[in-house]
Design an enzyme around this catalytic site. Structure first.
Site, PDB file in Angstrom:
ATOM      1  N   ASP A 105      51.025 -22.266  14.545  1.00 14.15           N
ATOM      2  CA  ASP A 105      50.596 -22.570  13.188  1.00 14.15           C
ATOM      3  C   ASP A 105      51.159 -21.526  12.201  1.00 14.15           C
ATOM      4  O   ASP A 105      52.374 -21.375  12.121  1.00 14.15           O
ATOM      5  CB  ASP A 105      49.066 -22.663  13.163  1.00 14.15           C
ATOM      6  CG  ASP A 105      48.508 -23.250  11.885  1.00 14.15           C
ATOM      7  OD1 ASP A 105      48.448 -24.483  11.789  1.00 14.15           O
ATOM      8  OD2 ASP A 105      48.156 -22.468  10.987  1.00 14.15           O
ATOM      9  N   ASP A 238      47.682 -33.566  18.269  1.00  7.82           N
ATOM     10  CA  ASP A 238      47.468 -32.761  17.064  1.00  7.82           C
ATOM     11  C   ASP A 238      47.746 -33.604  15.818  1.00  7.82           C
ATOM     12  O   ASP A 238      48.876 -34.066  15.626  1.00  7.82           O
ATOM     13  CB  ASP A 238      48.416 -31.557  17.108  1.00  7.82           C
ATOM     14  CG  ASP A 238      48.244 -30.599  15.943  1.00  7.82           C
ATOM     15  OD1 ASP A 238      47.377 -30.851  15.078  1.00  7.82           O
ATOM     16  OD2 ASP A 238      48.984 -29.595  15.908  1.00  7.82           O
ATOM     17  N   GLY A 264      44.666 -31.178  21.331  1.00 11.52           N
ATOM     18  CA  GLY A 264      44.962 -31.126  19.915  1.00 11.52           C
ATOM     19  C   GLY A 264      45.635 -29.852  19.457  1.00 11.52           C
ATOM     20  O   GLY A 264      46.416 -29.232  20.191  1.00 11.52           O
ATOM     21  N   HIS A 265      45.296 -29.422  18.226  1.00 11.24           N
ATOM     22  CA  HIS A 265      45.990 -28.339  17.525  1.00 11.24           C
ATOM     23  C   HIS A 265      45.825 -26.997  18.229  1.00 11.24           C
ATOM     24  O   HIS A 265      46.802 -26.298  18.494  1.00 11.24           O
ATOM     25  CB  HIS A 265      45.432 -28.282  16.102  1.00 11.24           C
ATOM     26  CG  HIS A 265      46.164 -27.370  15.176  1.00 11.24           C
ATOM     27  ND1 HIS A 265      47.490 -27.552  14.847  1.00 11.24           N
ATOM     28  CD2 HIS A 265      45.736 -26.275  14.474  1.00 11.24           C
ATOM     29  CE1 HIS A 265      47.864 -26.601  14.000  1.00 11.24           C
ATOM     30  NE2 HIS A 265      46.827 -25.821  13.758  1.00 11.24           N
ATOM     31  N   PHE A 266      44.583 -26.618  18.520  1.00  8.49           N
ATOM     32  CA  PHE A 266      44.321 -25.352  19.212  1.00  8.49           C
ATOM     33  C   PHE A 266      44.364 -25.590  20.721  1.00  8.49           C
ATOM     34  O   PHE A 266      43.368 -25.432  21.439  1.00  8.49           O
ATOM     35  CB  PHE A 266      42.976 -24.771  18.773  1.00  8.49           C
ATOM     36  CG  PHE A 266      43.040 -24.022  17.472  1.00  8.49           C
ATOM     37  CD1 PHE A 266      43.487 -22.713  17.420  1.00  8.49           C
ATOM     38  CD2 PHE A 266      42.673 -24.633  16.280  1.00  8.49           C
ATOM     39  CE1 PHE A 266      43.556 -22.017  16.218  1.00  8.49           C
ATOM     40  CE2 PHE A 266      42.733 -23.951  15.070  1.00  8.49           C
ATOM     41  CZ  PHE A 266      43.174 -22.635  15.039  1.00  8.49           C
TER      42      PHE A 266
END
Length: 289
Positions: A105, A238, A264-266
């Site tokens: 990120d 994500d 997902g994202h994390f």
């Protein structure tokens, strides 16, 4: 088995107190972990000991994040250019002349700026849901792009819900299949710092993110010119950075190793048990003393 000890340290870099976690033997190959939004080095609390038996691991908190100092925006420029300079200064202090970068990120444009400025110092890249291509930016970015085009109060206020507890929880849970694998302490810890009185102008940092998109061609040129060994790890569900953003790295780094995970994202919060063996294998093959 002996578990490596993680030390929690603070030092002054360019007049700002920077907190960082450090583990492993000095003299071992260095791995630098750069966190995302709205997190801090806390997101690497489980990864650090999993790498520190073989590597010197350094995980800083960016200025205004986690336990690092949070000077007012009138005293400090919260921009990705400055973030990169601060990390470069920290690594210089710590004697880290060459290092592998793990970027996620916000850590991605911070780390890629560092790599462009000091390409001979970067020994390898591990990219986890850290974008460098327009391909990775879908509908989620509509409100942000409107804000980049006009940073007036209407577009600015439209992004405020993203800074709330619901917005932070969303980043951790969206795309996961088993929410019981995600420690709620992770998003609560992040929100604690987002909610501090006088907190960093996070919307200002989001506005500055547009400068990273403008630098994407420069990042791609660095990838093509220097071809660092690269491992791309991606939570394929994500909604923030789409899977096409992961695949796009292969255009400029055709030898990169790409792995998708059903999360997902994390992704590291959910799939560390699957991701860490892949990382250790990659680092063992690509990092030497």
């Amino acid at each position: 088995m002996t578990r490596p000890v993680t030390h929690h340290r603070t030092t002054s870099v360019e007049g700002v107190e920077i907190f960082y976690r450090e583990a492993g033997e000095k003299g071992a190959p260095v791995v630098v972990l750069l966190h995302g939004f709205p997190s801090s080095s806390h997101m690497y609390r489980n990864l650090i000991p999993a790498l520190a038996d073989h590597y010197h691991v350094i995980a800083p908190d960016l200025p205004g994040f986690g336990v690092s100092a949070m000077p007012s925006s009138s005293e400090f420029e919260y921009s990705f250019a400055i973030f990169s300079d601060v990390i470069a200064g920290l690594l210089e202090q710590l004697g880290a002349e060459r290092y592998a970068l793990y970027v996620m990120d916000y850590g991605a444009p911070t780390g890629f700026r560092l790599a462009v400025a000091q390409p001979d110092r970067v020994t390898a890249l591990i990219v986890q849901n850290g974008n460098a291509y327009e391909d990775g930016m879908g509908d989620f970015w509509g409100s942000t792009r409107a804000y980049w085009a006009d940073n007036g109060p209407v577009n600015r206020d439209a992004l405020r819900p993203f800074l709330s507890l619901d917005g932070t929880r969303f980043q951790y849970l969206a795309g996961t299949k088993d929410e019981t694998r995600i420690d709620p302490a992770a998003w609560l810890y992040d929100q604690l710092f987002l909610d501090r009185p006088g907190s960093t102008d996070q919307l200002g940092i989001i506005y500055d993110y547009r400068t990273n998109v403008a630098l994407y061609p420069g990042f791609h040129a660095y990838f093509r010119a220097h071809r660092p060994p690269a491992l791309i790890l991606w939570g394929e569900n994500d909604p923030i950075f789409l899977p096409d953003g992961a695949r796009a790295f292969l255009r400029d780094l055709p030898d990169a190793e790409l792995h998708f995970f059903d999360t997902g994202h994390f992704a590291l919060e959910d799939k560390a048990d699957e991701m860490i063996p892949v990382m250790r294998d990659f680092l063992a093959r690509n990092l030497t003393q």
